[in-house]
Design a protein around this motif. Structure first.
Motif, PDB file in Angstrom:
ATOM      1  N   ARG A   1      -2.343   3.388  -5.366  1.00  0.00           N
ATOM      2  CA  ARG A   1      -2.479   4.794  -5.716  1.00  0.00           C
ATOM      3  C   ARG A   1      -2.012   5.701  -4.577  1.00  0.00           C
ATOM      4  O   ARG A   1      -1.332   6.708  -4.800  1.00  0.00           O
ATOM      5  CB  ARG A   1      -3.938   5.112  -6.058  1.00  0.00           C
ATOM      6  N   LEU A   2      -2.375   5.339  -3.360  1.00  0.00           N
ATOM      7  CA  LEU A   2      -2.011   6.180  -2.229  1.00  0.00           C
ATOM      8  C   LEU A   2      -0.501   6.216  -2.023  1.00  0.00           C
ATOM      9  O   LEU A   2       0.062   7.266  -1.670  1.00  0.00           O
ATOM     10  CB  LEU A   2      -2.709   5.681  -0.962  1.00  0.00           C
ATOM     11  N   ILE A   3       0.156   5.080  -2.226  1.00  0.00           N
ATOM     12  CA  ILE A   3       1.618   5.056  -2.090  1.00  0.00           C
ATOM     13  C   ILE A   3       2.249   6.057  -3.041  1.00  0.00           C
ATOM     14  O   ILE A   3       3.102   6.873  -2.655  1.00  0.00           O
ATOM     15  CB  ILE A   3       2.161   3.637  -2.365  1.00  0.00           C
ATOM     16  N   LEU A   4       1.830   6.014  -4.282  1.00  0.00           N
ATOM     17  CA  LEU A   4       2.412   6.918  -5.285  1.00  0.00           C
ATOM     18  C   LEU A   4       2.091   8.376  -4.959  1.00  0.00           C
ATOM     19  O   LEU A   4       2.966   9.251  -5.027  1.00  0.00           O
ATOM     20  CB  LEU A   4       1.885   6.554  -6.678  1.00  0.00           C
ATOM     21  N   VAL A   5       0.833   8.652  -4.595  1.00  0.00           N
ATOM     22  CA  VAL A   5       0.436  10.033  -4.333  1.00  0.00           C
ATOM     23  C   VAL A   5       1.163  10.593  -3.117  1.00  0.00           C
ATOM     24  O   VAL A   5       1.720  11.706  -3.158  1.00  0.00           O
ATOM     25  CB  VAL A   5      -1.091  10.118  -4.136  1.00  0.00           C
ATOM     26  N   PHE A   6       1.186   9.829  -2.013  1.00  0.00           N
ATOM     27  CA  PHE A   6       1.803  10.342  -0.797  1.00  0.00           C
ATOM     28  C   PHE A   6       3.307  10.538  -0.963  1.00  0.00           C
ATOM     29  O   PHE A   6       3.873  11.526  -0.485  1.00  0.00           O
ATOM     30  CB  PHE A   6       1.508   9.405   0.381  1.00  0.00           C
TER      31      PHE A   6
ATOM     32  N   ALA B   1       4.876  11.095  -3.776  1.00  0.00           N
ATOM     33  CA  ALA B   1       5.102  12.211  -4.692  1.00  0.00           C
ATOM     34  C   ALA B   1       4.877  13.544  -3.992  1.00  0.00           C
ATOM     35  O   ALA B   1       5.688  14.482  -4.120  1.00  0.00           O
ATOM     36  CB  ALA B   1       4.187  12.084  -5.902  1.00  0.00           C
ATOM     37  N   VAL B   2       3.790  13.640  -3.223  1.00  0.00           N
ATOM     38  CA  VAL B   2       3.477  14.899  -2.547  1.00  0.00           C
ATOM     39  C   VAL B   2       4.516  15.220  -1.481  1.00  0.00           C
ATOM     40  O   VAL B   2       4.958  16.371  -1.329  1.00  0.00           O
ATOM     41  CB  VAL B   2       2.066  14.831  -1.936  1.00  0.00           C
TER      42      VAL B   2
ATOM     43  N   LEU C   1       3.780  14.923   7.749  1.00  0.00           N
ATOM     44  CA  LEU C   1       2.636  15.026   6.851  1.00  0.00           C
ATOM     45  C   LEU C   1       2.334  13.685   6.192  1.00  0.00           C
ATOM     46  O   LEU C   1       1.178  13.277   6.078  1.00  0.00           O
ATOM     47  CB  LEU C   1       2.899  16.088   5.786  1.00  0.00           C
ATOM     48  N   ALA C   2       3.385  12.997   5.763  1.00  0.00           N
ATOM     49  CA  ALA C   2       3.193  11.679   5.141  1.00  0.00           C
ATOM     50  C   ALA C   2       2.551  10.705   6.117  1.00  0.00           C
ATOM     51  O   ALA C   2       1.635   9.959   5.775  1.00  0.00           O
ATOM     52  CB  ALA C   2       4.530  11.134   4.655  1.00  0.00           C
ATOM     53  N   ILE C   3       3.041  10.747   7.386  1.00  0.00           N
ATOM     54  CA  ILE C   3       2.461   9.862   8.401  1.00  0.00           C
ATOM     55  C   ILE C   3       1.018  10.254   8.702  1.00  0.00           C
ATOM     56  O   ILE C   3       0.111   9.434   8.756  1.00  0.00           O
ATOM     57  CB  ILE C   3       3.301   9.898   9.684  1.00  0.00           C
ATOM     58  N   GLY C   4       0.815  11.552   8.897  1.00  0.00           N
ATOM     59  CA  GLY C   4      -0.521  12.028   9.227  1.00  0.00           C
ATOM     60  C   GLY C   4      -1.512  11.834   8.114  1.00  0.00           C
ATOM     61  O   GLY C   4      -2.706  11.676   8.350  1.00  0.00           O
TER      62      GLY C   4
END
Length: 835
Positions: free
Chosen positions: A215-220, A222-223, A248-251
């Motif tokens: 889920r986190l892979i998809l959300v990050f 996408a965002v 932001l993606a890394i953080g």
């Protein structure tokens, strides 16, 4: 030699263990590890060496911990080799010779004597009172008589009475046997193959973190793409937008999550070790807390795996309770009435006479030493009787003088009795013990009430022997019966009661007979109103609903039952201590070896070892596991609130046309300050709860995701408010960024005191957590370093602190925390009402 080349050596097949490279590869299956590895690579590409080192160390730490634990767990079968005999006496070329057991082949004629480990599966061709302990196969402490082929086998026995099996132990007598199976073709070899083939299922934590990672892979992704796209559409500088989106993606990646999970489990393992619960795999703690069904073995798990004399049955429907007390070398047997009354002199004398007869009609040897205390050699039932008789003063050496034995008729499947002849100064006598029917037939007028009582105890699942005496040429007389049992562990009833109270389903699966299994299940409370008892021969895996007891189960059926329960969505814990439990222990979500009498094989196949053998320790482990799950949930809620709060802030700022609320380096420093330390404190802190946590089938409920969404939104809005206020109050971008930085950091760190809190009791418990205060202090310190150290402040493009900056940030943060908590409590209460 030709047969040896064809059949191969008489030893279990070699284990094909996964290589260390394969075990290492498995550590990178987790989606979160891949996310962190990618974040490390991107940080290096952007020149963010501090962040790349921090994330990289997290990956290395988590991988090493997982590798070490899995490498150790793959030793689960090596102990089987210790069960097989090293040498054997055989007939070769017409001569009796000693050979290595691994060189035996089908057709060899082997000789067995007391104390020998049976080297191969063999058919008995000649038996002289042979008794074999088959507990490694059946799990039962009763020695089995073995006879030459043609003597017949009892229909209700778990193994044929004409076959001896590799790995079992001769406890009495001797025999000559023809080898019929070696190596993998033995019963022990088939158990070995079952253990080797049994795959360990993924633990609930593995499955939950993997689902969360997806889920986190998809959300990050996408965002991040969305934010970059919005920036491009708005005409912002592309490089700045791209750098911010990547940062932001890394953080936003909760790189502390694997470390938080590992450390929280390690802390729980340390706490459990103080209660003699030894955990061999870290994630087994969480699996135990998620358990919904416990499958119990009987012997050595619910019971003590030893035979004791429970009571003596006498004429006139009398029962005498027996207690054998050990105090060092002092052994005392106490006789008492089972109820409130007292024994009469006649009853005490009659009970003593029965004990004398079973001591005479007995081949067990009782002895004491400082290491083992009082113990017996020989048949376990005869050993229990000999110990009780010794405690009443009937010493074997004295009896050999006063009642010298003149003859012995050993137990056989045809007679089902044992008889010994004795001569005293005045009479010739015979002591007789055995099954009720043949013993009663020797008495022309047996006491019917006594016979009915003996029969009743047998039907109730106890092991009962009838006892008779014959004087000179007079007919034998049925004097009484002895009731033996494998006693329940002291805390078995309490443990099963606590398990029921914790909402767990309990199932007893044993190789013992149905009556005994039913008796034990009734005593412990496993068998409840409406539940069923089935025999292994009648077992239908498709109809396990309502089944509480499975008797006469094979080791293959134990594993099959666990697999079926898992298919039904149950999280299954298996308790056992024998070789026949090993495959089931390995197949369960969490295998629990009940020691200290657990076999090496059971220990190596398990994930958790109850070193003191107390079942109550299992309940403690379940409670600790549930607490770990709750603690992890709090930590993950906090981490995701911080991640989504930062993402939400950047998104809101861009959507509302504001300047980028935070720069790339500010996001990375914020991540370092906010994420790890409070999450570690939340994951390792045990909090007082208003009610005992229940097992959950998912890490996050719908209400949990709603809490994360609300808290992260409130945090983002608070920081956006600070940005808007700072733009009106100040002139420089650095001051705007500083106000946002201080606000978002403060509101996110403050969430550590609030996530998951829905009541005053929980709030007070959280506020009393010293480790959390320490962690929050460290996080605030790291945050302030960014604005107080001039060189770092300049690198982060932040402004020096001022009273107005602090006031704006404090007001915004306080408002954000208040809104976040009020909304989260409302969400929790609404979820409880709808549940």
């Amino acid at each position: 030699m030709q047969r040896l080349r064809v059949s191969g050596p008489n030893e279990p097949a070699p284990v094909v263990r996964p290589s260390w490279i394969e075990i290492l590869r498995r550590q990178f299956v987790s989606k979160l590890i891949w996310i962190l590895a990618l974040a490390t690579a991107i940080s290096i590409a952007l020149g963010e060496w501090l962040n790349s080192v921090a994330i990289g160390l997290t990956v290395v730490f988590t991988t090493v911990i997982g590798f070490v634990n899995e490498f150790r767990s793959e030793r689960s079968i090596s102990a089987l080799r210790d069960l097989t005999a090293q040498k054997a006496e055989v007939v070769r070329d017409g001569l009796i010779t000693e050979v290595m057991a691994r060189d035996l082949v089908v057709g060899d004629l082997v000789f067995l004597n007391e104390g020998d480990v049976v080297p191969a599966d063999a058919r008995v061709t000649e038996s002289r009172g042979l008794l074999v302990n088959e507990s490694i196969l059946t799990g039962e402490p009763v020695a089995m008589p073995k006879f030459a082929e043609g003597a017949g086998a009892a229909a209700d026995e778990p193994t044929p009475s004409t076959i001896v099996f590799a790995g079992t132990t001769v406890v009495a007598g001797s025999a000559r046997c023809l080898v019929v199976g070696t190596g993998k073709a033995t019963a022990l070899g088939r158990i070995f193959a079952g253990v080797e083939a049994a795959s360990r299922p993924a633990t609930p934590l593995e499955e939950r973190l993997d689902s969360l990672g997806n889920r986190l892979i998809l959300v990050f992704l996408a965002v991040t793409v969305l934010i970059a796209a919005i920036g491009v559409v708005q005409g912002r500088e592309f490089r700045l937008v791209l750098e911010t989106a990547v940062s932001l993606a890394i953080g936003a990646v909760p790189e502390g999550l694997p470390a938080v999970a590992t450390i929280s489990l390690a802390v729980a393992v340390r706490r459990l070790a103080g209660d003699m619960v030894l955990v061999r795999r870290l994630d087994a703690v969480e699996a135990l807390g998620s358990t919904t069904t416990i499958v119990f073995d009987k012997t050595g798990t619910l019971t003590e795996n030893r035979m004791v004399l429970r009571s003596i049955l006498l004429r006139d429907n009398a029962e005498v309770a027996v207690s054998v007390l050990e105090d060092g070398p002092q052994l005392t047997t106490q006789l008492s009435a089972p109820g409130p009354g007292a024994l009469t002199g006649g009853q005490a004398a009659a009970a003593a006479r029965v004990l004398l007869l079973v001591a005479l009609c007995n081949d067990a040897v009782v002895e004491y030493d400082d290491d083992s205390g009082w113990h017996a050699h020989g048949d376990p039932m005869e050993g229990a009787l000999a110990l009780a008789a010794r405690g009443l003063g009937f010493r074997a050496e004295d009896l050999a003088v006063s009642y010298p034995r003149t003859s012995t008729e050993p137990f056989s499947s045809s007679t089902r009795i044992m008889t010994t002849g004795h001569r005293t100064d005045t009479v010739d006598m015979r002591a007789i013990k055995g099954a009720l029917e043949p013993v009663a037939r020797l008495d022309p007028d047996p006491d019917q009430e006594l016979a009915s009582c003996i029969s009743g105890f047998g039907a109730a699942g106890y092991r009962v022997l009838a006892v008779a005496e014959q004087i000179d040429d007079r007919p034998a007389r049925l004097l009484g019966g002895v009731v033996l049992e494998d006693p329940l562990r002291e805390d078995a009833r309490q443990a099963t009661g606590d398990a029921h109270a914790a909402g767990l389903r309990l199932v007893l699966v044993t190789g013992d007979q149905t009556t005994t299994a039913t008796n034990i299940a009734s005593q412990t409370g496993i068998l409840t109103a409406g539940s069923r008892v089935v025999s292994g021969s009648d077992l239908d895996l498709a109809e396990l609903d309502g089944v509480a007891v499975v008797a006469r189960a094979t080791h293959q059926q134990k594993e099959a039952i666990i697999r079926r329960l898992q298919q039904q969505g149950e999280i299954v814990a298996m308790t056992g201590d024998g070789v026949n439990d090993a495959a089931a222990l390995r197949a369960s979500h969490v295998g629990v070896a009940v020691g200290p009498g657990a076999t090496d094989v059971a220990v190596e196949a398990s994930d958790i070892v109850l070193a003191d053998g107390r079942l109550q320790s299992l309940i403690l482990g379940i409670r600790e596991g549930r607490q770990v799950t709750n603690s992890l949930r709090r930590a993950i809620v906090y981490l995701l609130t911080a991640s989504f709060g930062t993402i939400g802030l950047i998104a809101l700022g861009m959507v509302t046309g504001q300047p980028l609320p935070l720069g790339a380096l500010q996001i990375l420093w914020l991540n370092l300050a906010v994420h790890v330390f409070p999450a570690l404190a939340l994951a390792t802190n045990s909090e007082a709860l208003e009610r005992s946590p229940a097992p959950t089938r998912s890490l996050f409920l719908r209400s949990t995701w709603l809490e994360i969404a609300w808290r992260s939104t409130a945090s983002a809005l608070a920081a956006l408010f600070a940005l808007v206020a700072a733009r009106r109050a100040f002139d420089g971008l650095a001051q705007d960024h500083t106000a946002v930085y201080l606000t978002i950091a403060s509101v996110l760190i403050g969430q550590a005191f609030l996530v998951g809190v829905t009541s005053r009791v929980e709030q007070m418990s959280r506020l009393r957590a010293r480790t959390l205060w320490l962690a929050v202090s460290i996080s605030f310190g790291v945050m302030l370093v960014g604005v107080l150290v001039p060189g770092l402040r300049s690198a982060l493009d932040l402004a020096a602190l001022s009273s107005s900056l602090v006031a704006v940030s404090a007001i915004a943060a306080a408002g954000g925390l208040a809104v976040a908590q009020a909304g989260s409590v409302a969400v929790a209460r609404a979820s409880q009402r709808s549940a």
